[in-house]
Scaffold this motif. Structure first.
Motif, mmCIF file in Angstrom:
data_model
loop_
_atom_site.group_PDB
_atom_site.id
_atom_site.type_symbol
_atom_site.label_atom_id
_atom_site.label_comp_id
_atom_site.label_asym_id
_atom_site.label_seq_id
_atom_site.Cartn_x
_atom_site.Cartn_y
_atom_site.Cartn_z
ATOM 1 N N PRO A 22 0.424 -1.416 0.085
ATOM 2 C CA PRO A 22 -0.071 -0.088 0.057
ATOM 3 C C PRO A 22 0.994 1.252 0.269
ATOM 4 O O PRO A 22 1.952 1.483 0.974
ATOM 5 N N GLY A 23 0.436 2.499 -1.146
ATOM 6 C CA GLY A 23 0.985 3.655 -1.246
ATOM 7 C C GLY A 23 2.789 3.515 -1.873
ATOM 8 O O GLY A 23 3.388 4.193 -1.345
ATOM 9 N N ALA A 24 1.949 2.653 -3.358
ATOM 10 C CA ALA A 24 3.148 2.667 -4.041
ATOM 11 C C ALA A 24 2.622 2.064 -5.088
ATOM 12 O O ALA A 24 2.128 1.427 -5.540
ATOM 13 N N LYS A 25 3.228 2.839 -6.193
ATOM 14 C CA LYS A 25 2.588 2.542 -7.880
ATOM 15 C C LYS A 25 4.746 2.150 -8.270
ATOM 16 O O LYS A 25 5.373 2.454 -8.321
ATOM 17 N N TRP A 26 4.582 0.413 -9.949
ATOM 18 C CA TRP A 26 5.530 0.701 -9.661
ATOM 19 C C TRP A 26 4.991 0.579 -11.723
ATOM 20 O O TRP A 26 4.201 -0.226 -11.929
ATOM 21 N N TRP A 27 6.135 0.345 -12.263
ATOM 22 C CA TRP A 27 6.028 0.171 -13.521
ATOM 23 C C TRP A 27 7.582 -0.321 -13.464
ATOM 24 O O TRP A 27 8.574 -0.019 -14.469
ATOM 25 N N LYS A 125 20.916 0.607 -19.127
ATOM 26 C CA LYS A 125 19.709 0.479 -19.020
ATOM 27 C C LYS A 125 18.507 0.519 -17.751
ATOM 28 O O LYS A 125 18.649 0.627 -16.269
ATOM 29 N N VAL A 126 17.183 1.640 -17.748
ATOM 30 C CA VAL A 126 16.285 1.711 -17.330
ATOM 31 C C VAL A 126 15.595 0.186 -16.826
ATOM 32 O O VAL A 126 14.767 -0.302 -17.559
ATOM 33 N N TYR A 127 15.910 -0.238 -15.466
ATOM 34 C CA TYR A 127 14.453 -1.668 -15.060
ATOM 35 C C TYR A 127 12.895 -1.176 -14.619
ATOM 36 O O TYR A 127 12.138 -1.968 -15.123
ATOM 37 N N GLY A 128 13.193 0.142 -13.614
ATOM 38 C CA GLY A 128 11.789 0.148 -13.193
ATOM 39 C C GLY A 128 11.929 1.824 -12.834
ATOM 40 O O GLY A 128 13.017 2.517 -12.551
ATOM 41 N N TYR A 129 10.736 1.983 -12.658
ATOM 42 C CA TYR A 129 10.373 3.467 -12.073
ATOM 43 C C TYR A 129 9.101 2.553 -10.673
ATOM 44 O O TYR A 129 8.372 2.535 -10.827
ATOM 45 N N GLY A 130 9.093 3.973 -9.699
ATOM 46 C CA GLY A 130 8.491 3.917 -8.714
ATOM 47 C C GLY A 130 8.263 4.893 -8.498
ATOM 48 O O GLY A 130 8.997 6.652 -8.209
ATOM 49 N N GLN A 131 6.617 4.593 -7.640
ATOM 50 C CA GLN A 131 5.961 6.743 -7.013
ATOM 51 C C GLN A 131 5.747 5.869 -5.409
ATOM 52 O O GLN A 131 4.954 4.918 -5.701
ATOM 53 N N MET A 132 5.965 5.763 -4.462
ATOM 54 C CA MET A 132 6.049 6.197 -2.667
ATOM 55 C C MET A 132 5.355 7.328 -2.173
ATOM 56 O O MET A 132 5.585 8.339 -2.065
ATOM 57 N N TYR A 133 3.229 6.603 -1.862
ATOM 58 C CA TYR A 133 3.057 7.853 -1.601
ATOM 59 C C TYR A 133 3.415 7.441 0.265
ATOM 60 O O TYR A 133 3.502 7.065 1.095
ATOM 61 N N GLY A 134 2.586 9.268 0.550
ATOM 62 C CA GLY A 134 2.773 9.560 2.138
ATOM 63 C C GLY A 134 1.714 10.117 2.390
ATOM 64 O O GLY A 134 0.768 10.214 1.889
ATOM 65 N N CYS A 136 -1.932 12.254 2.806
ATOM 66 C CA CYS A 136 -2.792 12.902 1.501
ATOM 67 C C CYS A 136 -2.285 12.175 0.600
ATOM 68 O O CYS A 136 -3.063 13.102 -0.480
ATOM 69 N N GLY A 137 -1.419 11.170 0.396
ATOM 70 C CA GLY A 137 -2.105 10.352 -1.116
ATOM 71 C C GLY A 137 -0.993 11.660 -2.272
ATOM 72 O O GLY A 137 -0.426 11.084 -3.375
ATOM 73 N N LEU A 138 -0.311 12.072 -1.545
ATOM 74 C CA LEU A 138 1.386 13.322 -2.340
ATOM 75 C C LEU A 138 2.421 11.367 -2.127
ATOM 76 O O LEU A 138 2.790 11.490 -1.023
ATOM 77 N N ILE A 139 2.865 11.427 -3.812
ATOM 78 C CA ILE A 139 3.651 11.106 -3.946
ATOM 79 C C ILE A 139 5.186 11.736 -3.042
ATOM 80 O O ILE A 139 5.641 13.311 -2.997
ATOM 81 N N ASN A 140 5.840 11.355 -2.101
ATOM 82 C CA ASN A 140 7.289 11.464 -1.721
ATOM 83 C C ASN A 140 8.736 11.527 -2.234
ATOM 84 O O ASN A 140 8.996 11.490 -1.358
ATOM 85 N N LYS A 141 8.687 10.055 -2.784
ATOM 86 C CA LYS A 141 9.561 9.554 -2.599
ATOM 87 C C LYS A 141 9.204 9.110 -4.016
ATOM 88 O O LYS A 141 8.602 8.185 -4.641
ATOM 89 N N SER A 142 10.394 9.546 -5.357
ATOM 90 C CA SER A 142 10.360 8.913 -6.384
ATOM 91 C C SER A 142 11.786 7.916 -6.594
ATOM 92 O O SER A 142 12.966 8.223 -6.239
ATOM 93 N N VAL A 143 11.891 6.625 -7.254
ATOM 94 C CA VAL A 143 12.627 5.758 -7.645
ATOM 95 C C VAL A 143 12.750 4.892 -8.770
ATOM 96 O O VAL A 143 11.546 4.914 -9.764
ATOM 97 N N LEU A 144 14.663 4.580 -9.228
ATOM 98 C CA LEU A 144 14.033 4.692 -10.554
ATOM 99 C C LEU A 144 15.553 3.380 -10.134
ATOM 100 O O LEU A 144 16.356 3.281 -9.121
ATOM 101 N N ILE A 145 15.018 2.292 -10.875
ATOM 102 C CA ILE A 145 15.954 0.857 -10.842
ATOM 103 C C ILE A 145 16.521 1.106 -11.994
ATOM 104 O O ILE A 145 16.286 0.986 -13.028
ATOM 105 N N LEU A 146 18.122 0.554 -12.097
ATOM 106 C CA LEU A 146 18.866 0.815 -13.180
ATOM 107 C C LEU A 146 20.061 -0.286 -12.753
ATOM 108 O O LEU A 146 20.378 -1.258 -12.290
ATOM 109 N N GLU A 147 20.440 -0.146 -14.034
ATOM 110 C CA GLU A 147 21.849 -0.967 -14.622
ATOM 111 C C GLU A 147 22.821 -1.045 -13.707
ATOM 112 O O GLU A 147 23.266 -0.224 -13.529
ATOM 113 N N ASN A 148 23.534 -1.874 -13.438
ATOM 114 C CA ASN A 148 24.368 -1.831 -12.079
ATOM 115 C C ASN A 148 25.680 -2.338 -13.319
ATOM 116 O O ASN A 148 25.287 -2.890 -14.380
ATOM 117 N N LEU A 149 26.399 -1.280 -13.186
ATOM 118 C CA LEU A 149 27.511 -1.169 -13.769
ATOM 119 C C LEU A 149 28.749 -1.353 -13.067
ATOM 120 O O LEU A 149 29.951 -0.765 -12.408
#
Length: 293
Positions: A22-27, A125-134, A136-149
């Motif tokens: 609860p409180g998160a969405k991911w692509w 490479k971009v593997y994922g993008y996420g939004q975590m909510y705090g 009032c339903g506002l996004i308080n963290k945005s998250v990026l998942i990337l290829e490890n180098l």
């Protein structure tokens, strides 16, 4: 490009939707990442909200950024996670209304990385993008998942390691030339080509070198020589403790050769612009304007 076009681009590249806790969405790039995302959420909450020590390898921790490495699955595959906290209500409201999505934080960097890859830049490479909510339903963290180098090091670290050999430092700096040429041809204003964003392969293969950190990047329809000189000067500033002024001048000449600038008057003019940017400190807003028009 409108924010709605960017949203469609992101959804096409990351077609798997996952609600998470609860409180998160991911692509996500694929369903196999769901397990890693669950771990990622736990780590973010434990580390940023509870202050607990986590098992992830912390790569960078600043007020406006947390970067860590996690294991993707049961094998030896790893991912890099960048967390962008939206600490003030103004940022959260603007992000909620899409005011920031096309220029800042995880969404902006994800879109810029996709554009950069499409224009021939060697980026993670971009593997994922996420939004975590705090509240009032506002996004308080945005998250990026990337290829490890994992088998790469920043160009600055490699220069530091070889600082006693001017010959090796020249060779290392020359490995940055193809990046600057590609940025120019891609019409990209990276705004901060520094000694930490160019990652060099430790096996010496230049084809496997990468460039990072596109959160504030801007893309234009064509290359701009003023922008090329600005980005070269930005990198040179970070490298001047390792190489001589004479070496920098030779490197600029090499860069102009690489983009086929032969006319002496034009070369002298561009070298003057390089020196201007080398000796001038610009705000982020002013750096973003270079290449406009």
């Amino acid at each position: 490009m409108s924010v709605f076009s960017e949203q469609r681009m992101l959804e096409a590249a990351l077609p798997v939707r996952f609600g998470g806790s609860p409180g998160a969405k991911w692509w996500l790039n694929n369903e196999n990442l769901i397990g890693a995302v669950k771990s990622c959420q736990s780590i973010i909450r434990e580390h940023t909200e509870s202050g607990m020590q986590c098992e992830a390898e912390i790569l960078k921790e600043e007020e406006n950024r947390l970067v860590f490495r996690i294991k993707a699955s049961d094998d030896d595959t790893f991912l890099v996670v960048k967390v962008f906290p939206l600490r003030c209500l103004r940022h959260r409201l603007k992000y909620h209304w899409m005011k920031y999505r096309n220029r800042r934080f995880a969404f902006g960097e994800a879109v810029n990385l996709l554009i950069a890859a499409d224009r021939g830049l060697n980026v993670p490479k971009v593997y994922g993008y996420g939004q975590m909510y705090g509240p009032c339903g506002l996004i308080n963290k945005s998250v990026l998942i990337l290829e490890n180098l994992g088998n790469h090091v920043p160009i600055g670290d490699m220069l530091e390691k070889n600082r006693d050999s001017q010959e090796k430092c020249v060779e290392i700096l020359s490995r940055a030339t193809p990046f600057l040429v590609r940025l120019y041809r891609a019409g990209c204003n990276h705004i901060s080509v520094n000694s930490g964003c160019i990652m060099l392969s430790t096996d010496g293969s230049q084809a496997d070198d990468f460039i990072l950190d596109f959160e504030y990047a801007k893309f234009y329809d064509s290359g701009d020589l003023e922008l090329l000189m600005f980005e070269a000067a930005t990198l040179a500033k970070y490298c001047r403790n390792f190489i001589t002024g004479e070496t920098i001048d030779k490197w600029v000449a090499e860069l102009l050769d690489a983009v086929a600038i032969r006319d002496r008057v034009t070369r002298d003019s561009l070298t003057g612009r390089f020196r201007y940017h080398f000796n001038t400190q610009l705000s982020r807003k002013d750096r973003q304007k270079i290449g406009v028009g």
